[in-house]
Structure formats: C-alpha cells, structure tokens
Write a protein that holds these residues in place. Sequence first.
Motif, short mmCIF file in Angstrom:
data_model
loop_
_atom_site.label_atom_id
_atom_site.label_comp_id
_atom_site.label_asym_id
_atom_site.label_seq_id
_atom_site.Cartn_x
_atom_site.Cartn_y
_atom_site.Cartn_z
N ASP A 61 70.77 47.56 26.04
CA ASP A 61 71.95 47.55 26.90
C ASP A 61 72.45 48.98 27.13
O ASP A 61 72.68 49.40 28.26
CB ASP A 61 73.10 46.75 26.25
CG ASP A 61 72.85 45.27 26.16
OD1 ASP A 61 73.37 44.53 27.00
OD2 ASP A 61 72.15 44.84 25.23
N PRO A 78 74.33 46.23 32.36
CA PRO A 78 72.95 46.62 32.09
C PRO A 78 72.05 45.45 31.69
O PRO A 78 70.88 45.41 32.07
CB PRO A 78 73.07 47.65 30.97
CG PRO A 78 74.39 47.37 30.33
CD PRO A 78 75.27 46.88 31.44
N ALA A 117 69.90 51.26 29.10
CA ALA A 117 69.82 50.94 30.53
C ALA A 117 71.05 51.45 31.27
O ALA A 117 70.93 52.00 32.37
CB ALA A 117 69.65 49.44 30.73
N GLU A 118 72.23 51.26 30.68
CA GLU A 118 73.43 51.75 31.35
C GLU A 118 73.45 53.28 31.43
O GLU A 118 73.83 53.85 32.46
CB GLU A 118 74.70 51.25 30.66
CG GLU A 118 75.95 51.67 31.41
CD GLU A 118 77.21 50.95 30.96
OE1 GLU A 118 78.28 51.59 30.99
OE2 GLU A 118 77.13 49.76 30.60
N THR A 163 64.41 48.01 29.98
CA THR A 163 64.73 46.76 29.26
C THR A 163 63.48 45.97 28.89
O THR A 163 63.40 45.42 27.79
CB THR A 163 65.67 45.88 30.10
OG1 THR A 163 65.09 45.68 31.40
CG2 THR A 163 67.04 46.53 30.24
N ALA A 189 65.98 50.49 35.35
CA ALA A 189 66.54 49.65 34.29
C ALA A 189 65.51 48.62 33.82
O ALA A 189 65.38 48.36 32.62
CB ALA A 189 67.80 48.95 34.78
N THR A 246 69.65 42.69 34.97
CA THR A 246 70.52 43.85 35.22
C THR A 246 71.26 43.60 36.53
O THR A 246 70.64 43.25 37.54
CB THR A 246 69.69 45.14 35.31
OG1 THR A 246 69.11 45.40 34.03
CG2 THR A 246 70.57 46.32 35.71
#
Length: 270
Positions: free
Chosen positions: A46, A85, A49-50, A22, A18, A101
Amino acid sequence: MADYHDDLRLAHVLADAADAATTARFQALDLKVETKPDMTPVSEADKAAEELIRGQLQRARPRDAILGEEYGVEGSGPRRWVIDPIDGTKNYVRGVPVWATLIALMEAGETGFQPVVGVVSAPALGRRWWAAKGLGAYTGRSLASATRIGVSKVSSLADASFAYSSLSGWEERGRLDGFLDLTRACWRTRAYGDFWPYMMVAEGSVDICAEPELSLWDMAAVSIVVQEAGGTYTGLDGRHGPHSGNAAASNGLLHGELLAYLNQRAPEEG
C-alpha cells in the motif's frame, strides 16, 4: 468542455506503475502488514504504491494537490488527485485477488470538488476500468484496447442483482432491517465487496450496490466510472457524487427504490 485526454493517459501510466509494484508483492510470504489506528490493515505494498504514484504526480503535475489514503493531503488548488493505492487490502494480504488501485482527478466547481477522471485497475483479476468527464466509461487492457461499457436496463427490483460488502456495517448504523428488506425484494444478492460491485454496475452485470461507510479515496474513481457509464452514484442521503461518507450506485432506473429501502428504517441522524 475541458479536455481530459492527457490526464486520463497520465492516470493509466500511474496505474501501470502501481500494478507492477503491487503484483510483485502479492502473495509474498514476507509481506509486512501493520494495523492502523482505525484498526484496518496496511501493507508495505500500500505504502510503496502510493509513494510511487505521488512521486510521478509531483514530476508530471507539480501544481496539482494530492490526497492519498496512506499519506494524507499535499498541496492545494483547484485540481486534486485522489489515490487509494490498494482498495481491498484485507483481500490483498490474504491472497484474494479482488483488490485494485484507484486513481481519480477531482476539480473544483460550483458544487465543490467533483471527479473528472477515474481509473480502477485490478491486475490480479486482469481487469481495468476508466472514465473521464464527457468521454464515457471503458474497460480493457489499455486506452488502445478498450470496450465502452454501459449500465443495465433492468427496471424492476424483482429482476435486479444487488451487490454489497458485508452485513456488519449496516447493523452498526441501525440500517440492517431496511438492507435485509432490500435483499428480499431483489432477484439476486452477492457480497463481492470493495470496488468491484461499482464496476459491475457500470458494465451492466449488477444493477444496484451500496455501502454504509466509505472514504473519499474509496469513491472518487468508481463514482465517475458509474456516472459516465450512464448510472447514478449518490450517498445514502441522495447527494450526487462521492462526498456523503457512504454510497449507493445503480443503473439509474432503480435508484429511488434503492435509497428508499436503505433509508426506510434508518435512525435519525444529526
């Protein structure tokens, strides 16, 4: 006692992935930002990353459920990963480096789902904090390069540092008077916001913090870090854990006074 070392190692791997995603888009001039139905922002970072975390969890822990801020719940069972995230999206989209995160593992028990693993990774600050049930709380670059952390021993509000996010939430819920009385009783107040105050409580640089409205993904990871650092994490109603829709965290010595101030002029709920 259950052994959460493997889950903690996995959470670090997820945080590494993550962080790479990001930081690659942080301060990007072409970053795409949308407004969600609740009028809060969400960026492409967001969502990316999720999606990345979910994909890795589906491969590594296919039987575990997943709850994330952007894509909701997937799966069921006694183990659930809870993901934010980017906690601090408003900071992220404005180029402020205070965002992280949040990754937690929750397990079902006699008191419902409770966090057993938590990782809070703030790559723009160069900081990471983590904890697992019964293993303590730590900060550092990695599992191999870590320092154990613990809450402060400040026992008087007159000597205490109080961190919060904003004034508007307290005012909207009819709790501003009690909140302001608390700020006057404390030695120092600062509005750091989001995940950071809880991590400061855990490492002893702040003594108390509170927020009037939060979601489970905002709280699951930070709550176990505070608790494993020797602190106390409840809702404003005094209920332990991240289930009250709001939060109060402290070194434990000041928790009763913290709740008393924040509830002293609160409206009747129900």
